[in-house]
Write an enzyme that holds these catalytic residues in place. Structure first.
Site, PDB file in Angstrom:
ATOM      1  N   GLY A  61      72.930 -33.401  18.638  1.00 38.90           N
ATOM      2  CA  GLY A  61      73.301 -32.216  17.873  1.00 38.90           C
ATOM      3  C   GLY A  61      73.313 -31.006  18.778  1.00 38.90           C
ATOM      4  O   GLY A  61      72.572 -30.949  19.763  1.00 38.90           O
ATOM      5  N   GLN A  66      73.119 -22.159  21.016  1.00 33.07           N
ATOM      6  CA  GLN A  66      72.590 -22.826  22.210  1.00 33.07           C
ATOM      7  C   GLN A  66      73.527 -22.708  23.409  1.00 33.07           C
ATOM      8  O   GLN A  66      73.105 -22.910  24.544  1.00 33.07           O
ATOM      9  CB  GLN A  66      72.328 -24.306  21.922  1.00 33.07           C
ATOM     10  CG  GLN A  66      71.236 -24.537  20.896  1.00 33.07           C
ATOM     11  CD  GLN A  66      71.004 -26.015  20.709  1.00 33.07           C
ATOM     12  OE1 GLN A  66      71.653 -26.650  19.891  1.00 33.07           O
ATOM     13  NE2 GLN A  66      70.082 -26.576  21.468  1.00 33.07           N
ATOM     14  N   LEU A 110      68.003 -29.598  23.066  1.00 34.64           N
ATOM     15  CA  LEU A 110      68.617 -29.403  24.390  1.00 34.64           C
ATOM     16  C   LEU A 110      68.246 -28.049  24.988  1.00 34.64           C
ATOM     17  O   LEU A 110      68.377 -27.851  26.185  1.00 34.64           O
ATOM     18  CB  LEU A 110      70.141 -29.537  24.290  1.00 34.64           C
ATOM     19  CG  LEU A 110      70.670 -30.937  23.934  1.00 34.64           C
ATOM     20  CD1 LEU A 110      72.186 -30.921  23.809  1.00 34.64           C
ATOM     21  CD2 LEU A 110      70.225 -31.971  24.959  1.00 34.64           C
ATOM     22  N   HIS A 151      67.746 -29.306  11.690  1.00 39.01           N
ATOM     23  CA  HIS A 151      67.342 -28.736  12.984  1.00 39.01           C
ATOM     24  C   HIS A 151      68.432 -27.791  13.511  1.00 39.01           C
ATOM     25  O   HIS A 151      68.146 -26.659  13.915  1.00 39.01           O
ATOM     26  CB  HIS A 151      67.095 -29.898  13.967  1.00 39.01           C
ATOM     27  CG  HIS A 151      66.859 -29.501  15.391  1.00 39.01           C
ATOM     28  ND1 HIS A 151      65.708 -29.816  16.075  1.00 39.01           N
ATOM     29  CD2 HIS A 151      67.635 -28.817  16.274  1.00 39.01           C
ATOM     30  CE1 HIS A 151      65.780 -29.322  17.306  1.00 39.01           C
ATOM     31  NE2 HIS A 151      66.951 -28.724  17.456  1.00 39.01           N
ATOM     32  N   GLU A 152      69.689 -28.257  13.443  1.00 37.38           N
ATOM     33  CA  GLU A 152      70.791 -27.427  13.965  1.00 37.38           C
ATOM     34  C   GLU A 152      71.023 -26.204  13.080  1.00 37.38           C
ATOM     35  O   GLU A 152      71.352 -25.127  13.579  1.00 37.38           O
ATOM     36  CB  GLU A 152      72.080 -28.252  14.101  1.00 37.38           C
ATOM     37  CG  GLU A 152      71.990 -29.475  15.006  1.00 37.38           C
ATOM     38  CD  GLU A 152      71.414 -29.194  16.385  1.00 37.38           C
ATOM     39  OE1 GLU A 152      71.553 -28.058  16.880  1.00 37.38           O
ATOM     40  OE2 GLU A 152      70.787 -30.109  16.955  1.00 37.38           O
ATOM     41  N   HIS A 155      68.893 -23.368  13.974  1.00 36.68           N
ATOM     42  CA  HIS A 155      69.378 -22.582  15.120  1.00 36.68           C
ATOM     43  C   HIS A 155      70.262 -21.421  14.643  1.00 36.68           C
ATOM     44  O   HIS A 155      70.272 -20.361  15.259  1.00 36.68           O
ATOM     45  CB  HIS A 155      70.211 -23.464  16.063  1.00 36.68           C
ATOM     46  CG  HIS A 155      69.400 -24.267  17.034  1.00 36.68           C
ATOM     47  ND1 HIS A 155      68.554 -23.701  17.951  1.00 36.68           N
ATOM     48  CD2 HIS A 155      69.334 -25.611  17.245  1.00 36.68           C
ATOM     49  CE1 HIS A 155      67.987 -24.661  18.690  1.00 36.68           C
ATOM     50  NE2 HIS A 155      68.447 -25.831  18.275  1.00 36.68           N
TER      51      HIS A 155
HETATM   52 NI    NI Z   1      67.886 -27.674  19.025  1.00 34.87          NI
END
Ligand code: NI
Length: 192
Positions: A61, A66, A110, A151-152, A155
């Site tokens: 993901g 990011q 990441l 989770h994404e 962000h």
């Molecule tokens: Ni992440």
């Protein structure tokens, strides 16, 4: 005629990821992302580059902040070893409902390489979003995809998974070991 075929991106590691990653401590990861109003070829080119960047780093993901972009956009692929399964692209995603059932699972990011810790999240979520052609979608996710999508989506709100880790001891140990400063964590676990 315009095509609306799923984006075809080879699930391989490139010598160099097309987009530059941002890491814990970088301000862009803490800013709320903006809604996307225009879903066009240039956005699809960006999505392709995000996917290539994700596959190159063995990720499942990746959210736009990011790679330094303040946009409500994320890509997910839990079928990274199945070349013919198209990845998921979520634009302006919203959680419509989530299960009361909670699941605990290990997460990594990441933007925080080599740190893997347990996080509690709803086991199932229903999400509405637009796909890479601007078509409205509404789908239920459970298991790993549900975890990755939540989770994404965090962000996009400037939240990192380490903010949700309950064990302070394990968190401090894992971050310190990988050279990340604990001061960059903004705990949300006692927010209520
Ligand atoms: Ni992440």
């Amino acid at each position: 005629m315009a095509t609306t075929a799923p984006l075809l991106v080879e699930k391989v590691k490139l010598a160099k990821a097309p987009l530059e990653m941002h890491y814990l401590g970088d301000r862009v990861l803490r800013q709320p992302a903006k809604r996307i109003s225009r879903i066009d070829d240039s956005l699809r080119e960006l999505i392709t580059q995000m996917l290539q960047t994700m596959y190159t780093q063995d990720g499942i993901g990746l959210a736009a902040p990011q790679v330094g972009l303040n946009k409500q956009l994320l890509v997910v692929d839990c079928a990274y070893d199945e070349p013919d399964v198209p990845p998921l692209v979520l634009i302006n995603p919203k959680i419509v409902s989530s299960s009361r059932e909670i699941s605990v699972g290990q997460e990594g990011c990441l933007s925080i390489p080599n740190v893997f810790l347990d996080v509690k999240r709803p086991a199932m979520v229903e999400v509405s979003y637009k796909d890479e052609y601007g078509r409205p979608q509404k789908r239920k996710f459970e298991g790993l995809p549900a975890r990755v999508i939540q989770h994404e989506m965090d962000h996009l709100n400037g939240v990192m998974f380490v903010d949700r880790v309950e064990s302070d001891l394990e968190l401090t140990e894992a971050l310190t070991q990988e050279g990340f400063a604990v001061k960059h964590v903004r705990s949300v676990k006692k927010a209520k």
